[in-house]
Each structure stands twice: as C-alpha cells, then as structure tokens.
Design a protein around this motif. Structure first.
Motif, PDB file in Angstrom:
ATOM      1  N   LEU A  71       0.852  -1.322   0.011  1.00  0.00           N
ATOM      2  CA  LEU A  71      -0.060   0.028  -0.199  1.00  0.00           C
ATOM      3  C   LEU A  71       0.938   1.249  -0.087  1.00  0.00           C
ATOM      4  O   LEU A  71       0.444   2.268  -0.542  1.00  0.00           O
ATOM      5  N   ALA A  72       2.030   1.151   0.602  1.00  0.00           N
ATOM      6  CA  ALA A  72       2.825   2.353   0.715  1.00  0.00           C
ATOM      7  C   ALA A  72       3.379   2.562  -0.781  1.00  0.00           C
ATOM      8  O   ALA A  72       3.566   3.597  -1.125  1.00  0.00           O
ATOM      9  N   ALA A  73       3.535   1.538  -1.643  1.00  0.00           N
ATOM     10  CA  ALA A  73       3.960   1.578  -2.867  1.00  0.00           C
ATOM     11  C   ALA A  73       3.082   2.268  -3.682  1.00  0.00           C
ATOM     12  O   ALA A  73       3.219   3.230  -4.551  1.00  0.00           O
ATOM     13  N   LEU A  74       1.693   1.941  -3.603  1.00  0.00           N
ATOM     14  CA  LEU A  74       0.710   2.382  -4.227  1.00  0.00           C
ATOM     15  C   LEU A  74       0.479   3.927  -3.900  1.00  0.00           C
ATOM     16  O   LEU A  74       0.130   4.783  -4.772  1.00  0.00           O
ATOM     17  N   ALA A  75       0.499   4.417  -2.795  1.00  0.00           N
ATOM     18  CA  ALA A  75       0.699   5.716  -2.224  1.00  0.00           C
ATOM     19  C   ALA A  75       1.462   6.452  -2.861  1.00  0.00           C
ATOM     20  O   ALA A  75       1.452   7.805  -3.497  1.00  0.00           O
ATOM     21  N   GLU A  76       2.967   6.024  -3.088  1.00  0.00           N
ATOM     22  CA  GLU A  76       4.001   6.671  -3.583  1.00  0.00           C
ATOM     23  C   GLU A  76       3.602   6.544  -5.134  1.00  0.00           C
ATOM     24  O   GLU A  76       4.069   7.732  -6.084  1.00  0.00           O
ATOM     25  N   ALA A  77       3.064   5.762  -5.772  1.00  0.00           N
ATOM     26  CA  ALA A  77       2.857   5.767  -7.048  1.00  0.00           C
ATOM     27  C   ALA A  77       1.685   6.820  -7.425  1.00  0.00           C
ATOM     28  O   ALA A  77       1.565   7.234  -8.618  1.00  0.00           O
ATOM     29  N   THR A  78       0.646   6.985  -6.536  1.00  0.00           N
ATOM     30  CA  THR A  78      -0.478   7.590  -6.820  1.00  0.00           C
ATOM     31  C   THR A  78      -0.044   9.176  -6.483  1.00  0.00           C
ATOM     32  O   THR A  78      -0.605  10.115  -7.239  1.00  0.00           O
ATOM     33  N   TRP A  79       0.509   9.698  -5.538  1.00  0.00           N
ATOM     34  CA  TRP A  79       0.741  10.920  -4.955  1.00  0.00           C
ATOM     35  C   TRP A  79       2.229  11.290  -4.688  1.00  0.00           C
ATOM     36  O   TRP A  79       2.630  12.460  -4.640  1.00  0.00           O
ATOM     37  N   GLY A  80       3.015  10.309  -4.621  1.00  0.00           N
ATOM     38  CA  GLY A  80       4.497  10.634  -4.169  1.00  0.00           C
ATOM     39  C   GLY A  80       5.624  10.581  -5.150  1.00  0.00           C
ATOM     40  O   GLY A  80       5.351  11.081  -6.222  1.00  0.00           O
ATOM     41  N   ALA A  81       6.646  10.246  -4.668  1.00  0.00           N
ATOM     42  CA  ALA A  81       7.822  10.061  -5.516  1.00  0.00           C
ATOM     43  C   ALA A  81       7.785   9.214  -6.905  1.00  0.00           C
ATOM     44  O   ALA A  81       8.615   9.824  -7.876  1.00  0.00           O
ATOM     45  N   ALA A  82       6.673   8.492  -6.841  1.00  0.00           N
ATOM     46  CA  ALA A  82       6.534   7.535  -7.895  1.00  0.00           C
ATOM     47  C   ALA A  82       5.594   8.023  -8.991  1.00  0.00           C
ATOM     48  O   ALA A  82       5.112   7.073 -10.059  1.00  0.00           O
ATOM     49  N   ARG A  83       4.832   8.928  -8.885  1.00  0.00           N
ATOM     50  CA  ARG A  83       3.642   9.315  -9.482  1.00  0.00           C
ATOM     51  C   ARG A  83       3.958   9.594 -10.850  1.00  0.00           C
ATOM     52  O   ARG A  83       2.931   9.621 -11.808  1.00  0.00           O
ATOM     53  N   SER A  84       4.975   9.826 -11.378  1.00  0.00           N
ATOM     54  CA  SER A  84       5.356  10.122 -12.908  1.00  0.00           C
ATOM     55  C   SER A  84       5.930   8.997 -13.600  1.00  0.00           C
ATOM     56  O   SER A  84       6.081   8.876 -14.643  1.00  0.00           O
ATOM     57  N   ALA A  85       6.100   7.654 -12.799  1.00  0.00           N
ATOM     58  CA  ALA A  85       6.588   6.567 -13.323  1.00  0.00           C
ATOM     59  C   ALA A  85       5.464   5.400 -13.195  1.00  0.00           C
ATOM     60  O   ALA A  85       4.617   5.201 -12.594  1.00  0.00           O
ATOM     61  N   ARG A  86       5.761   4.492 -14.445  1.00  0.00           N
ATOM     62  CA  ARG A  86       4.662   3.422 -14.660  1.00  0.00           C
ATOM     63  C   ARG A  86       5.388   2.033 -14.226  1.00  0.00           C
ATOM     64  O   ARG A  86       4.579   1.088 -13.714  1.00  0.00           O
ATOM     65  N   ASP A  87       6.450   1.995 -14.132  1.00  0.00           N
ATOM     66  CA  ASP A  87       7.290   0.560 -13.611  1.00  0.00           C
ATOM     67  C   ASP A  87       8.159   1.169 -12.363  1.00  0.00           C
ATOM     68  O   ASP A  87       9.159   1.700 -12.456  1.00  0.00           O
ATOM     69  N   VAL A  88       8.029   0.537 -11.129  1.00  0.00           N
ATOM     70  CA  VAL A  88       8.453   1.084  -9.931  1.00  0.00           C
ATOM     71  C   VAL A  88       8.806  -0.203  -9.110  1.00  0.00           C
ATOM     72  O   VAL A  88       7.984  -0.983  -8.715  1.00  0.00           O
TER      73      VAL A  88
END
Length: 388
Positions: A190-207
C-alpha cells in the motif's frame, strides 16, 4: 440472462465511472473539459452530471479568481462533493497504528497514530484501531456518518479481501463497527501504491518500492498497476534468503534479509559494538548525528539491501526504485550503497538508467495507500448515492 435494462444500467455505470475517474484524477473540470476527457456525447455527459449533482455526489463551483477566462460569463466547474463521503485508511504495522482520513475530493483531512504492543492479537488491533478512529472523529469534528469505506494495511502475506484467515476477524470487526466495506492489502504494498499515486513515483509506471523499518517489505508497480501475485506474497523483499543455513526466520525460512537488516537486527549490531540504543528512532538520530558505529551499521545493512534490490531490478526492469521507511530518512548514507549495488550488479553493461530516490510520503504512506486502494477499486461515491 440479463435484460436490455440491465445492459443499459451497466453502460450507464461505465459512463458514470469515466466521469468520476476524470474528476478524481484532475479535480474540478468544466463540462467541455469533461466531454473532451471522457469522450462522451454532450447529452450523455450532461445527464450524468445532473444526476450526480442531484444525488449530492458532485457539486458545481466557480473558477478560482485569476484563472484565464474567455468572453462572457465564465463556465462553471464540476467537482466531487467533499462532503459526500469519507475514506479511511488504517496501517496496522508492528507496534503502531496509523490513520489517515480523506474526503471525496481526495484531500487528506487528518492523520493520527497510536503505539501498540508488537504482539497484539488481531481483535486487540481491531479494537485499538476503532478506538483511535472514534477518538480522532470526536476531537477533530469528523462526521463518521459520511464514512463510505475503510482501507486496511496489514503485515505479511495478504491475498484478497478480507485477507488471510488470521486477519478475517479483524477486518470483519471493523466492517461491523462502521457498517462499510473494508478492503485489505499488505501495508508495504500500500505504501508503494501511495507513492505511485501521490508521491515520488507518480510520474513512473514501473517501480520497485522498499520500506525499510522495523521490518523490511516492498511493493512492485508494473505498467501502472500494483502487483499482488498469485498468493498475495508479491513484494516480500524482507524474506529473500541471503544465507540458507542462517538463523531461522518467522516466515519459516532461514537467513532472511529482514533478520539481517530489520530494525531489531540493527539495534543488536550496535549493542554488540558497545552502543546500546533505545529503539529505531534513536538509531536514526544517532546516524543523523554521524555517530561512527550507527553509520557503519546502517551503511553495511544498506549494502545488503542493495544486493537484493539489484537482483529485483534485474528481473523487473523498473524505471525507478523508491526507498521508504524510517531508514530512508538518512539520505545518501542509505541511498548511495543501494545505487552502487544496482549499478555494479544489475546488468551493468546495459545502457538503461534506473533512478534510486527517497520516498516522499513519510510515515503515513501505508495509511494513505489504503485510501488509494479504495480509489483504485471503485469510484469514491457512497453506496446510498449510487443508482440502483
């Protein structure tokens, strides 16, 4: 066999979901913008918007002062109604519960935390979580009557909703208390999902995401989607075996990464070198103060983590590796050994670039990810406001 009416209702739901998705991702939009983003006809779009407003799921607003305007009266905007429903995210980690509450416009309105014994039984965790929610609601004026769903982050293998057998009573108790749907997933994922949604990974599709804390966990995002695996065990980086003949791990394996670099292992390593520390926060503070033993223990552990991440990166080929948890706050002391290991061990002759960065969302990432789980599962509209 479904009737023509059923088919029309399903089509309407698809169209409505497209409108809600656009509003969730972009905030307030004009009707013209919604037409462009959804591809719906003006007639269909206007009918859906009128129904959403009538049900209280959406509201009309005026453009903010200073926004560019054409000639004549500015077009009104449509937005999700912040008062239409609340989403609640709970992270039931080792020794601590974290809470985040968001409104229908996806604004986090409050966060809170409570310490717990690390060996608390599932029902004790449920009661503590319920108590924290009730306390925060009373102290901060949150209307739990507007609550529409709860996202729940748990430690360990979590396969589906309401999670593994050991957690079913916990999820059921929370669902019964608040009378809403409860969605469950592993808290590191879920932390990964949060970072992909709002955080450091929001501009990346493969993390690739790793959370380094009391335990070690992770999460993988591929093509913009969170990977759970066939059995809910995706992302269990802490249980990669570094030494098959090493000490036993609670997972049933031996010589696991978590046993070598988890919070307690780091504290034990410091104590063995004559520097006893009172908890993980004290270790992080000592390393921030550049205490020699603390820095050496942490940097050595970061090299171990880097070797595991190098193997992971070789298999998944992400654009980005995000490091979260308390240890990530040490910056280059942690990130540089990970970068070095990936550079030297993960297809070093490949021309690809894989960035390694610190997470953005801090200690509330898993609780926010529990909210993101609800947003990704279905539109943020209370059941009683949805069409029959």
């Amino acid at each position: 066999m479904s009737s023509p009416t059923d088919a029309l209702q399903r089509l309407r739901r698809v169209h409505e979901d497209a409108v809600l998705s656009a509003l969730r991702s972009s905030g307030a939009l004009s009707r013209a913008q919604l037409t462009e983003r959804t591809g719906l006809s003006r007639t269909t779009l206007f009918t859906i918007i009128s129904d959403l407003i009538e049900r209280g799921a959406a509201v009309e607003t005026e453009p903010a002062p200073g926004e560019p305007r054409g000639r004549g009266r500015p077009a009104s905007l449509v937005a999700l109604n912040p008062a239409a429903g609340l989403l609640l995210g709970l992270d039931l980690g080792r020794g601590r519960i974290r809470l985040a509450i968001a409104n229908a416009a996806h604004q986090v309105v409050t966060t809170a935390a409570r310490d717990l014994p690390e060996d608390a039984a599932p029902l004790a965790l449920a009661e503590a979580a319920i108590g924290l929610v009730r306390q925060v609601a009373e102290e901060r004026g949150v209307r739990l009557g507007a609550l529409e769903a709860v996202g729940l982050g748990l430690v360990g293998v979590v396969d589906g909703d309401p999670g593994p057998a050991g957690h079913q009573p916990l999820a059921r108790r929370i669902a019964d208390e608040f009378g809403v749907r409860v969605a469950v997933d592993n808290n590191a994922r879920l932390a990964a999902l949060a970072e992909a949604t709002w955080g450091a990974a929001r501009s990346a599709r493969d993390v690739v995401y790793v959370r380094w804390s009391v335990g070690v966990g992770g999460g993988f995002v591929a093509g913009g989607r969170l990977l759970r695996g066939a059995h809910g065990a995706s992302g269990e980086l802490g249980h990669v075996s570094l030494d098959p003949s090493g000490p036993p791990c609670h997972c049933g394996g031996r010589g696991c990464l978590e046993g070598r670099i988890g919070g307690q292992a780091l504290l034990d390593a410091c104590a063995a070198r004559g520097v006893p520390l009172d908890g993980l926060d004290a270790l992080v503070a000592a390393a921030q103060d550049r205490a020699t033993v603390a820095c050496e223990v942490v940097s050595s552990a970061a090299r171990d983590l880097g070797r595991v991440l190098a193997d992971t990166v070789t298999q998944l080929d992400p654009a980005l590796v995000v490091v979260g948890g308390e240890l990530a706050g040490l910056g280059s002391l942690v990130l540089d050994p990970i970068r070095e290991a990936i550079g030297h061990l993960a297809l070093p002759r490949s021309p690809r670039e894989i960035r390694v960065t610190q997470a953005d969302l801090g200690v509330n990432a898993s609780a926010m990810g529990a909210i993101a789980l609800l947003l990704h599962e279905e539109p943020s509209i209370p059941a009683h406001l949805r069409p029959a």
